[in-house]
Design a protein around this motif. Structure first.
Motif, PDB file in Angstrom:
ATOM      1  N   SER A   1       0.993  -1.218   0.105  1.00 41.95           N
ATOM      2  CA  SER A   1      -0.130  -0.188  -0.055  1.00 41.95           C
ATOM      3  C   SER A   1       0.748   1.158   0.013  1.00 41.95           C
ATOM      4  CB  SER A   1      -0.678  -0.047   1.143  1.00 41.95           C
ATOM      5  OG  SER A   1      -1.687   1.221   1.166  1.00 41.95           O
ATOM      6  N   THR A   2       1.031   2.043  -1.255  1.00 36.87           N
ATOM      7  CA  THR A   2       1.947   2.970  -1.378  1.00 36.87           C
ATOM      8  C   THR A   2       1.090   4.208  -0.983  1.00 36.87           C
ATOM      9  OG1 THR A   2       1.268   3.211  -3.396  1.00 36.87           O
ATOM     10  CG2 THR A   2       2.918   2.048  -3.133  1.00 36.87           C
ATOM     11  N   GLY A   3      -0.309   4.458  -0.748  1.00 36.96           N
ATOM     12  CA  GLY A   3      -0.858   5.781  -0.554  1.00 36.96           C
ATOM     13  C   GLY A   3      -1.004   6.527  -2.023  1.00 36.96           C
ATOM     14  N   ILE A   4      -0.625   5.830  -2.811  1.00 36.90           N
ATOM     15  CA  ILE A   4      -0.891   6.588  -4.465  1.00 36.90           C
ATOM     16  C   ILE A   4      -2.283   6.068  -4.690  1.00 36.90           C
ATOM     17  CG2 ILE A   4      -0.292   6.509  -6.869  1.00 36.90           C
ATOM     18  CD1 ILE A   4       2.141   7.618  -4.753  1.00 36.90           C
TER      19      ILE A   4
ATOM     20  N   GLY B   1      -2.626   6.441 -17.868  1.00 41.61           N
ATOM     21  CA  GLY B   1      -3.615   5.232 -17.319  1.00 41.61           C
ATOM     22  C   GLY B   1      -2.798   4.011 -16.958  1.00 41.61           C
ATOM     23  N   VAL B   2      -3.415   3.289 -16.086  1.00 39.51           N
ATOM     24  CA  VAL B   2      -2.895   2.145 -15.577  1.00 39.51           C
ATOM     25  C   VAL B   2      -2.389   0.892 -16.489  1.00 39.51           C
ATOM     26  CG1 VAL B   2      -3.525  -0.054 -14.181  1.00 39.51           C
ATOM     27  CG2 VAL B   2      -4.010   2.284 -13.288  1.00 39.51           C
ATOM     28  N   TYR B   3      -3.400   1.027 -17.512  1.00 38.81           N
ATOM     29  CA  TYR B   3      -3.180   0.047 -18.595  1.00 38.81           C
ATOM     30  C   TYR B   3      -1.973   0.255 -19.416  1.00 38.81           C
ATOM     31  CZ  TYR B   3      -3.679  -2.810 -22.714  1.00 38.81           C
ATOM     32  OH  TYR B   3      -3.447  -3.697 -23.851  1.00 38.81           O
ATOM     33  N   THR B   4      -1.584   1.582 -19.663  1.00 39.56           N
ATOM     34  CA  THR B   4      -0.393   1.805 -20.287  1.00 39.56           C
ATOM     35  C   THR B   4       0.798   1.385 -19.729  1.00 39.56           C
ATOM     36  OG1 THR B   4      -1.556   3.790 -21.303  1.00 39.56           O
ATOM     37  CG2 THR B   4       0.911   3.749 -21.465  1.00 39.56           C
ATOM     38  N   LEU B   5       0.753   1.743 -18.375  1.00 37.92           N
ATOM     39  CA  LEU B   5       1.975   1.322 -17.641  1.00 37.92           C
ATOM     40  C   LEU B   5       2.199  -0.184 -17.413  1.00 37.92           C
ATOM     41  CD1 LEU B   5       1.833   4.215 -15.142  1.00 37.92           C
ATOM     42  CD2 LEU B   5       3.561   3.947 -16.857  1.00 37.92           C
ATOM     43  N   GLY B   6       1.038  -0.868 -17.117  1.00 41.37           N
ATOM     44  CA  GLY B   6       0.911  -2.103 -16.791  1.00 41.37           C
ATOM     45  C   GLY B   6       1.108  -3.125 -18.177  1.00 41.37           C
TER      46      GLY B   6
ATOM     47  N   GLY C   1       7.728  -6.482 -20.735  1.00 45.52           N
ATOM     48  CA  GLY C   1       9.106  -6.300 -20.504  1.00 45.52           C
ATOM     49  C   GLY C   1       9.875  -5.222 -20.193  1.00 45.52           C
ATOM     50  N   ALA C   2       9.056  -4.000 -19.953  1.00 42.69           N
ATOM     51  CA  ALA C   2       9.494  -2.868 -19.668  1.00 42.69           C
ATOM     52  C   ALA C   2       9.803  -2.935 -18.021  1.00 42.69           C
ATOM     53  CB  ALA C   2       8.695  -1.918 -20.047  1.00 42.69           C
ATOM     54  N   SER C   3      11.279  -2.258 -17.643  1.00 39.30           N
ATOM     55  CA  SER C   3      11.327  -2.172 -16.255  1.00 39.30           C
ATOM     56  C   SER C   3      10.769  -0.871 -15.784  1.00 39.30           C
ATOM     57  CB  SER C   3      12.854  -2.460 -16.134  1.00 39.30           C
ATOM     58  OG  SER C   3      13.447  -0.985 -16.803  1.00 39.30           O
ATOM     59  N   VAL C   4      10.592  -0.946 -14.421  1.00 37.43           N
ATOM     60  CA  VAL C   4      10.172   0.303 -13.624  1.00 37.43           C
ATOM     61  C   VAL C   4      11.283   1.431 -14.136  1.00 37.43           C
ATOM     62  CG1 VAL C   4       9.896   1.579 -11.454  1.00 37.43           C
ATOM     63  CG2 VAL C   4       9.011  -0.967 -11.744  1.00 37.43           C
ATOM     64  N   ASP C   5      12.542   1.260 -14.073  1.00 41.64           N
ATOM     65  CA  ASP C   5      13.435   2.353 -14.530  1.00 41.64           C
ATOM     66  C   ASP C   5      13.094   2.760 -15.868  1.00 41.64           C
ATOM     67  OD1 ASP C   5      14.807   2.338 -12.055  1.00 41.64           O
ATOM     68  OD2 ASP C   5      16.287   0.810 -12.454  1.00 41.64           O
ATOM     69  N   GLU C   6      12.999   1.773 -16.883  1.00 43.53           N
ATOM     70  CA  GLU C   6      12.556   2.044 -18.232  1.00 43.53           C
ATOM     71  C   GLU C   6      11.168   3.247 -18.201  1.00 43.53           C
ATOM     72  OE1 GLU C   6      14.411  -1.174 -20.808  1.00 43.53           O
ATOM     73  OE2 GLU C   6      12.495  -1.716 -19.631  1.00 43.53           O
ATOM     74  N   LEU C   7      10.377   2.744 -17.509  1.00 37.57           N
ATOM     75  CA  LEU C   7       9.116   3.589 -17.369  1.00 37.57           C
ATOM     76  C   LEU C   7       9.278   5.011 -16.512  1.00 37.57           C
ATOM     77  CD1 LEU C   7       6.647   0.697 -16.443  1.00 37.57           C
ATOM     78  CD2 LEU C   7       6.739   1.714 -18.732  1.00 37.57           C
ATOM     79  N   LEU C   8       9.970   4.836 -15.717  1.00 40.80           N
ATOM     80  CA  LEU C   8      10.421   6.227 -15.317  1.00 40.80           C
ATOM     81  C   LEU C   8      11.032   7.193 -16.251  1.00 40.80           C
ATOM     82  CD1 LEU C   8      11.930   5.023 -11.673  1.00 40.80           C
ATOM     83  CD2 LEU C   8       9.967   6.666 -12.085  1.00 40.80           C
ATOM     84  N   ALA C   9      11.832   6.541 -16.981  1.00 42.84           N
ATOM     85  CA  ALA C   9      12.682   7.404 -18.023  1.00 42.84           C
ATOM     86  C   ALA C   9      11.400   7.753 -19.068  1.00 42.84           C
ATOM     87  CB  ALA C   9      13.754   6.612 -18.816  1.00 42.84           C
ATOM     88  N   GLU C  10      10.672   6.835 -19.380  1.00 44.26           N
ATOM     89  CA  GLU C  10       9.854   7.375 -20.696  1.00 44.26           C
ATOM     90  C   GLU C  10       8.674   8.413 -19.991  1.00 44.26           C
ATOM     91  OE1 GLU C  10       6.835   4.974 -23.737  1.00 44.26           O
ATOM     92  OE2 GLU C  10       8.550   3.929 -22.659  1.00 44.26           O
TER      93      GLU C  10
ATOM     94  N   ASP D   1       7.043   9.112 -10.453  1.00 43.39           N
ATOM     95  CA  ASP D   1       7.967   8.671  -9.690  1.00 43.39           C
ATOM     96  C   ASP D   1       7.710   6.977  -9.398  1.00 43.39           C
ATOM     97  OD1 ASP D   1       5.890   8.359  -7.512  1.00 43.39           O
ATOM     98  OD2 ASP D   1       6.494  10.025  -6.373  1.00 43.39           O
ATOM     99  N   ARG D   2       8.669   6.418  -8.876  1.00 44.01           N
ATOM    100  CA  ARG D   2       8.663   5.009  -8.831  1.00 44.01           C
ATOM    101  C   ARG D   2       7.340   4.494  -7.999  1.00 44.01           C
ATOM    102  NH1 ARG D   2      12.322   1.092  -9.413  1.00 44.01           N
ATOM    103  NH2 ARG D   2      14.004   2.555  -9.778  1.00 44.01           N
ATOM    104  N   PRO D   3       6.744   5.167  -6.824  1.00 45.35           N
ATOM    105  CA  PRO D   3       5.706   4.688  -6.110  1.00 45.35           C
ATOM    106  C   PRO D   3       4.506   4.720  -7.066  1.00 45.35           C
ATOM    107  CG  PRO D   3       7.260   5.829  -4.350  1.00 45.35           C
ATOM    108  CD  PRO D   3       7.630   6.024  -6.195  1.00 45.35           C
ATOM    109  N   GLN D   4       4.429   5.683  -7.892  1.00 45.59           N
ATOM    110  CA  GLN D   4       3.209   5.886  -8.737  1.00 45.59           C
ATOM    111  C   GLN D   4       3.366   4.657  -9.883  1.00 45.59           C
ATOM    112  OE1 GLN D   4       3.975   9.992  -9.700  1.00 45.59           O
ATOM    113  NE2 GLN D   4       2.145  10.480  -9.248  1.00 45.59           N
ATOM    114  N   ILE D   5       4.452   4.274 -10.348  1.00 44.61           N
ATOM    115  CA  ILE D   5       4.551   3.497 -11.277  1.00 44.61           C
ATOM    116  C   ILE D   5       4.291   1.986 -10.633  1.00 44.61           C
ATOM    117  CG2 ILE D   5       6.216   2.083 -12.953  1.00 44.61           C
ATOM    118  CD1 ILE D   5       7.350   4.814 -13.680  1.00 44.61           C
ATOM    119  N   GLU D   6       4.952   1.696  -9.592  1.00 44.49           N
ATOM    120  CA  GLU D   6       4.631   0.446  -8.938  1.00 44.49           C
ATOM    121  C   GLU D   6       3.062   0.327  -8.511  1.00 44.49           C
ATOM    122  OE1 GLU D   6       7.596   0.703  -5.825  1.00 44.49           O
ATOM    123  OE2 GLU D   6       9.174  -0.036  -7.051  1.00 44.49           O
TER     124      GLU D   6
END
Length: 94
Positions: free
Chosen positions: A2-5, A26-31, A37-46, A51-56
């Motif tokens: 539970s991230t509070g996001i 959208g959640v769908y886009t990131l998920g 195969g995109a990593s959280v770090d790749e999504l942060l760059a894109e 931030d990391r908690p939002q993507i997670e």
């Protein structure tokens, strides 16, 4: 986790599809990107506004709601097919 996001759905933004609160991402886009195969770090760059908690949180929501994500995936495919059908020009070499 539970991230509070907050993941929210409002009819007037993204046609009511789930998104990260305060964004139009959208959640769908990131998920789907993570599933492909995109990593959280790749999504942060894109998506540098996230931030990391939002993507997670988005990925967690995506994974926790497979039926909704399948429905969104089908809507997306139907829309793409409709656009392709509209833009297809018949062969005039006849």
């Amino acid at each position: 986790m539970s991230t509070g996001i907050e993941i929210v759905r409002t009819p007037d933004i993204l046609h009511g599809k789930p998104r990260i609160d305060g964004t139009r991402i959208g959640v769908y886009t990131l998920g789907a990107a993570a599933e492909s195969g995109a990593s959280v770090d790749e999504l942060l760059a894109e998506y540098p506004t996230l931030d990391r908690p939002q993507i997670e949180a988005a990925i967690e929501y995506y994974e926790s709601h497979p039926e909704l994500m399948d429905y969104i995936r089908m809507q997306k495919a139907a829309t793409e097919q409709a656009i392709a059908a509209e833009t297809h020009t018949p062969d005039t070499d006849g």
